[in-house]
Scaffold this motif. Structure first.
Motif, PDB file in Angstrom:
ATOM      1  N   MET A   1      60.284  32.663  61.449  1.00 19.83           N
ATOM      2  CA  MET A   1      59.021  33.386  61.638  1.00 19.83           C
ATOM      3  C   MET A   1      58.044  33.034  60.510  1.00 19.83           C
ATOM      4  SD  MET A   1      58.336  37.470  61.826  1.00 19.83           S
ATOM      5  CE  MET A   1      59.654  37.788  62.986  1.00 19.83           C
ATOM      6  N   ARG A   2      56.822  32.804  60.891  1.00 16.59           N
ATOM      7  CA  ARG A   2      55.838  32.445  59.887  1.00 16.59           C
ATOM      8  C   ARG A   2      55.182  33.691  59.324  1.00 16.59           C
ATOM      9  NH1 ARG A   2      51.490  28.652  61.973  1.00 16.59           N
ATOM     10  NH2 ARG A   2      50.097  30.320  61.380  1.00 16.59           N
ATOM     11  N   MET A   3      55.127  33.771  58.030  1.00 19.87           N
ATOM     12  CA  MET A   3      54.507  34.947  57.416  1.00 19.87           C
ATOM     13  C   MET A   3      53.275  34.526  56.644  1.00 19.87           C
ATOM     14  SD  MET A   3      57.663  37.310  56.309  1.00 19.87           S
ATOM     15  CE  MET A   3      59.105  36.296  56.357  1.00 19.87           C
ATOM     16  N   ALA A   4      52.447  35.497  56.422  1.00 19.07           N
ATOM     17  CA  ALA A   4      51.183  35.207  55.746  1.00 19.07           C
ATOM     18  C   ALA A   4      51.027  36.117  54.541  1.00 19.07           C
ATOM     19  CB  ALA A   4      50.023  35.412  56.703  1.00 19.07           C
ATOM     20  N   ILE A   5      50.497  35.554  53.486  1.00 19.44           N
ATOM     21  CA  ILE A   5      50.138  36.363  52.332  1.00 19.44           C
ATOM     22  C   ILE A   5      48.704  36.839  52.557  1.00 19.44           C
ATOM     23  CG2 ILE A   5      49.833  36.405  49.817  1.00 19.44           C
ATOM     24  CD1 ILE A   5      52.745  35.870  50.754  1.00 19.44           C
ATOM     25  N   LEU A   6      48.534  38.134  52.568  1.00 19.23           N
ATOM     26  CA  LEU A   6      47.223  38.706  52.870  1.00 19.23           C
ATOM     27  C   LEU A   6      46.469  38.992  51.579  1.00 19.23           C
ATOM     28  CD1 LEU A   6      48.648  41.232  55.480  1.00 19.23           C
ATOM     29  CD2 LEU A   6      47.615  39.009  55.977  1.00 19.23           C
ATOM     30  N   GLN A   7      45.179  38.856  51.675  1.00 19.69           N
ATOM     31  CA  GLN A   7      44.318  39.156  50.539  1.00 19.69           C
ATOM     32  C   GLN A   7      44.237  40.670  50.325  1.00 19.69           C
ATOM     33  OE1 GLN A   7      40.411  37.417  51.124  1.00 19.69           O
ATOM     34  NE2 GLN A   7      39.941  37.887  48.986  1.00 19.69           N
ATOM     35  N   VAL A   8      44.057  41.076  49.099  1.00 19.57           N
ATOM     36  CA  VAL A   8      43.995  42.506  48.786  1.00 19.57           C
ATOM     37  C   VAL A   8      42.546  42.953  48.581  1.00 19.57           C
ATOM     38  CG1 VAL A   8      44.683  44.287  47.105  1.00 19.57           C
ATOM     39  CG2 VAL A   8      46.325  42.537  47.800  1.00 19.57           C
ATOM     40  N   ALA A   9      42.169  44.013  49.297  1.00 15.99           N
ATOM     41  CA  ALA A   9      40.828  44.592  49.149  1.00 15.99           C
ATOM     42  C   ALA A   9      40.712  45.266  47.793  1.00 15.99           C
ATOM     43  CB  ALA A   9      40.583  45.614  50.258  1.00 15.99           C
ATOM     44  N   ARG A  10      39.591  45.061  47.133  1.00 13.38           N
ATOM     45  CA  ARG A  10      39.380  45.668  45.819  1.00 13.38           C
ATOM     46  C   ARG A  10      38.409  46.839  45.921  1.00 13.38           C
ATOM     47  NH1 ARG A  10      39.317  41.695  41.199  1.00 13.38           N
ATOM     48  NH2 ARG A  10      37.179  42.424  40.913  1.00 13.38           N
ATOM     49  N   MET A  11      38.553  47.748  44.967  1.00  7.21           N
ATOM     50  CA  MET A  11      37.710  48.943  44.929  1.00  7.21           C
ATOM     51  C   MET A  11      36.237  48.563  45.088  1.00  7.21           C
ATOM     52  SD  MET A  11      37.618  51.953  42.050  1.00  7.21           S
ATOM     53  CE  MET A  11      37.190  50.884  40.679  1.00  7.21           C
ATOM     54  N   GLY A  12      35.571  49.240  45.993  1.00  6.76           N
ATOM     55  CA  GLY A  12      34.190  48.924  46.319  1.00  6.76           C
ATOM     56  C   GLY A  12      34.099  48.443  47.756  1.00  6.76           C
ATOM     57  N   HIS A  13      35.229  47.891  48.269  1.00  4.08           N
ATOM     58  CA  HIS A  13      35.238  47.514  49.682  1.00  4.08           C
ATOM     59  C   HIS A  13      35.377  48.791  50.515  1.00  4.08           C
ATOM     60  CE1 HIS A  13      36.029  45.723  53.506  1.00  4.08           C
ATOM     61  NE2 HIS A  13      35.723  44.547  53.000  1.00  4.08           N
ATOM     62  N   PRO A  14      34.489  48.957  51.501  1.00  2.00           N
ATOM     63  CA  PRO A  14      34.495  50.216  52.271  1.00  2.00           C
ATOM     64  C   PRO A  14      35.813  50.520  52.985  1.00  2.00           C
ATOM     65  CG  PRO A  14      32.605  48.825  52.892  1.00  2.00           C
ATOM     66  CD  PRO A  14      33.409  48.052  51.897  1.00  2.00           C
ATOM     67  N   ILE A  15      36.603  49.511  53.297  1.00  2.00           N
ATOM     68  CA  ILE A  15      37.845  49.801  54.035  1.00  2.00           C
ATOM     69  C   ILE A  15      38.786  50.702  53.229  1.00  2.00           C
ATOM     70  CG2 ILE A  15      39.169  47.743  53.279  1.00  2.00           C
ATOM     71  CD1 ILE A  15      39.801  47.947  56.641  1.00  2.00           C
ATOM     72  N   LEU A  16      38.670  50.627  51.914  1.00  2.00           N
ATOM     73  CA  LEU A  16      39.539  51.456  51.067  1.00  2.00           C
ATOM     74  C   LEU A  16      39.131  52.929  51.092  1.00  2.00           C
ATOM     75  CD1 LEU A  16      39.841  49.097  47.978  1.00  2.00           C
ATOM     76  CD2 LEU A  16      41.615  49.578  49.667  1.00  2.00           C
ATOM     77  N   ARG A  17      37.971  53.215  51.681  1.00  2.00           N
ATOM     78  CA  ARG A  17      37.468  54.587  51.718  1.00  2.00           C
ATOM     79  C   ARG A  17      37.546  55.211  53.098  1.00  2.00           C
ATOM     80  NH1 ARG A  17      38.210  56.624  47.029  1.00  2.00           N
ATOM     81  NH2 ARG A  17      37.052  55.702  45.325  1.00  2.00           N
TER      82      ARG A  17
END
Ligand code: ZN
Length: 179
Positions: A1-17
């Protein structure tokens, strides 16, 4: 199975809120969801985290993965509900992959009861105490758009470099370690 390393959202990105969406029953059967769980886990390892929540990798979904000890199996919590046991609270320094290079002191319930689904949708219950309880609360906060800095004692905040050089700005007794 192929896996992916995902990027991490940093504080200030609206998705974290945002308040993340619940995983619905059908989703547990979806291979895309299973692949996402693998990617979330791989990404946590790659970024040296003890836990990672879906919104931190830009998915507004109520899933977190936690692995406190590399000898233990990773634990996936979908749609977790946390209930404190008693009203004991403890202070401890926390860090977050979405708030890089920072540490801060946060009061958390010392004992909690957690009800969740595993990555296959199976309901389970467990109790967590101390450091484990802290990590679970930190990760589950992400699902409600809450970052540890929201709860941190403002004068305890320190950049990692300074934290290591000068020690914690507010010294607490019986500190359990850093995340
Ligand atoms: Zn975090």
């Amino acid at each position: 199975m192929r896996m992916a390393i995902l990027q991490v959202a940093r504080m200030g990105h609206p998705i974290l809120r945002q308040v993340s969406e619940r995983v619905d029953d059908a989703q547990f059967e979806d291979p895309n969801f299973q692949r996402f769980c693998d990617d979330l886990y791989e990404s946590m390892l790659e970024h040296d985290g003890l836990g990672l929540a879906a919104p931190q990798v830009f998915r507004s979904l109520r899933v977190v993965v936690i692995q406190l000890d590399s000898d233990e199996e990773a634990m996936f919590l979908a749609n977790p509900e946390i209930t404190p046991i008693g009203d004991g609270q403890a202070l401890g320094y926390e860090g977050c992959l979405s708030v890089p290079e920072l540490r801060g002191l946060v009061a958390r319930a010392t004992s909690i009861r957690v009800s969740a689904r595993d990555r296959h949708g199976k309901p389970f219950l467990f109790e967590a105490h101390g450091w484990a309880a802290r990590v679970v609360q930190h990760e589950c906060d992400h699902l409600d758009g809450v970052l540890y800095v929201d709860r941190a004692e403002p004068r305890s905040l320190a950049f990692l470099k300074e934290y290591r050089r000068f020690g914690p700005p507010i010294v607490i007794e019986g500190e359990e370690g850093e995340e």
